[in-house]
Design an enzyme around this catalytic site. Structure first.
Site, short mmCIF file in Angstrom:
data_model
loop_
_atom_site.label_atom_id
_atom_site.label_comp_id
_atom_site.label_asym_id
_atom_site.label_seq_id
_atom_site.Cartn_x
_atom_site.Cartn_y
_atom_site.Cartn_z
N ASP A 70 0.83 -1.21 0.00
CA ASP A 70 0.00 0.00 0.00
C ASP A 70 0.86 1.26 0.00
O ASP A 70 2.02 1.24 0.40
CB ASP A 70 -0.98 0.02 1.19
CG ASP A 70 -0.33 -0.23 2.55
OD1 ASP A 70 0.92 -0.29 2.62
OD2 ASP A 70 -1.06 -0.35 3.54
N ASN A 136 -7.15 0.48 13.76
CA ASN A 136 -8.59 0.32 13.52
C ASN A 136 -8.90 -1.03 12.87
O ASN A 136 -10.00 -1.24 12.37
CB ASN A 136 -9.11 1.46 12.64
CG ASN A 136 -8.42 1.48 11.27
OD1 ASN A 136 -7.51 0.69 11.01
ND2 ASN A 136 -8.85 2.37 10.40
N HIS A 138 -7.38 -2.21 10.17
CA HIS A 138 -7.20 -2.26 8.72
C HIS A 138 -6.11 -3.25 8.33
O HIS A 138 -5.21 -3.56 9.10
CB HIS A 138 -6.97 -0.87 8.11
CG HIS A 138 -5.62 -0.25 8.33
ND1 HIS A 138 -5.40 1.11 8.20
CD2 HIS A 138 -4.41 -0.78 8.65
CE1 HIS A 138 -4.13 1.36 8.42
NE2 HIS A 138 -3.50 0.24 8.69
N GLU A 143 -9.53 0.09 4.71
CA GLU A 143 -10.11 0.72 5.90
C GLU A 143 -11.53 0.21 6.15
O GLU A 143 -12.24 -0.14 5.19
CB GLU A 143 -10.16 2.25 5.70
CG GLU A 143 -8.82 2.89 5.38
CD GLU A 143 -7.94 3.06 6.61
OE1 GLU A 143 -8.11 2.34 7.61
OE2 GLU A 143 -7.06 3.94 6.59
C1 GLP Z 1 0.01 1.05 8.11
C2 GLP Z 1 0.13 0.37 6.76
C3 GLP Z 1 0.03 -1.11 6.87
C4 GLP Z 1 0.61 -1.51 8.21
C5 GLP Z 1 -0.33 -1.04 9.30
C6 GLP Z 1 0.20 -1.21 10.72
O1 GLP Z 1 -0.69 2.21 8.04
N1 GLP Z 1 -0.88 0.81 5.86
O2 GLP Z 1 0.67 -1.71 5.78
O3 GLP Z 1 0.76 -2.89 8.27
O4 GLP Z 1 -0.72 0.29 9.06
O5 GLP Z 1 1.12 -0.22 11.03
P1 GLP Z 1 2.06 -0.23 12.33
O6 GLP Z 1 2.97 -1.40 12.17
O7 GLP Z 1 2.79 1.06 12.31
O8 GLP Z 1 1.16 -0.39 13.49
#
Ligand code: GLP
Length: 245
Positions: A70, A136, A138, A143
């Site tokens: 992403d 959240n 995702h 989302e």
């Molecule tokens: C991010 C990315 C994801 C990631 C997730 C968790 O925003 N879009 O690819 O796996 O959210 O992020 P974090 O590891 O910082 O909690």
């Protein structure tokens, strides 16, 4: 069903992930002569990708193609929050002779970019997809309420406020207003095509959402619950992230 791998510390959990990923990539190369891997970002993956890139793993990177999970729309590598910049810094610049890395280009016209990436990934066997869990719930940037049904490989999405706050509070952006409004994400159906999904979550901040992801019946209001439908998904947790399970 999600297979749980609980370790005492984040360090131990990351070692288990890198072991599993290394074996999976080597097995694919042995079987098919090549491997295809999807890489995630976020705080969770900084050290994992660094460890995966270490030469002692003896991975033949010239036989590995990477796809990008992403990316934000409207920014490029000059922006600290860019995932392309992250993936280069923490991974791609550390391995030699990678066969290919298909980045999501945040400055391209989003609809054209979705089409371009869709063509590149169609008919590809995906051996391994790394995923994290957003605060959240995702998955990638799918989302809530996520589209569980689209058969496109990538799509354009609006970012949730919880996600924007997470990115801002982690220091990737100077203000909430600087966090892009839109992103391109690999879709749920494309993520589920992967032969193996490795999902990771560390720290007490993930304990609540991890418990929901594992115990709530799959629902698009907590997108990562869809992982329960995959027959080869492994969730790696440290003790803190496992606290509410
Ligand atoms: C991010 C990315 C994801 C990631 C997730 C968790 O925003 N879009 O690819 O796996 O959210 O992020 P974090 O590891 O910082 O909690």
């Amino acid at each position: 069903m999600i297979k749980l791998n609980i370790s005492k510390t984040k360090e131990q959990s990351m070692d288990s992930i890198v072991n599993k990923a290394t074996q999976t990539i080597k097995h694919a190369i042995k079987q098919r002569g090549e491997a295809t891997v999807v890489l995630a970002t976020g705080m969770t993956y900084i050290d994992i990708l660094d460890k995966l890139a270490q030469p002692q793993n003896n991975i033949q990177w010239d036989k590995v193609t990477c796809f990008h999970l992403d990316e934000y729309v409207g920014i490029d590598e000059s922006n600290k929050g860019s995932f392309k910049r992250y993936l280069k810094e923490y991974f791609a610049n550390k391995v030699t002779n990678l066969k290919a890395f298909h980045y999501v280009e945040g400055l391209n016209n989003p609809e054209d970019e979705v089409e371009r990436l869709g063509k590149l990934i169609q008919n590809k066997t995906i051996d391994l997809t790394f995923a994290g869990i957003g605060n959240n719930g995702h998955l990638g940037f799918n989302e809530p309420p996520a589209d569980f049904n689209t058969t496109e490989a990538y799509m354009v999405v609006e970012l949730d406020n919880v996600t924007k706050e997470q990115q801002f509070s982690q220091g990737w952006y100077k203000s909430m207003e600087d966090v892009p409004a839109k992103a391109i994400t690999m879709t749920i159906q494309q993520i589920l095509k992967s032969k193996l999904i490795i999902c990771a979550a560390f720290g007490s901040g993930k304990a609540d959402i991890v418990a929901h992801v594992v115990n709530t019946k799959p629902t698009n209001t907590i997108p990562a619950t869809v992982l329960q439908k995959h027959d080869n998904c492994e969730l790696f947790l440290d003790q803190e992230a496992n606290a509410k399970l």
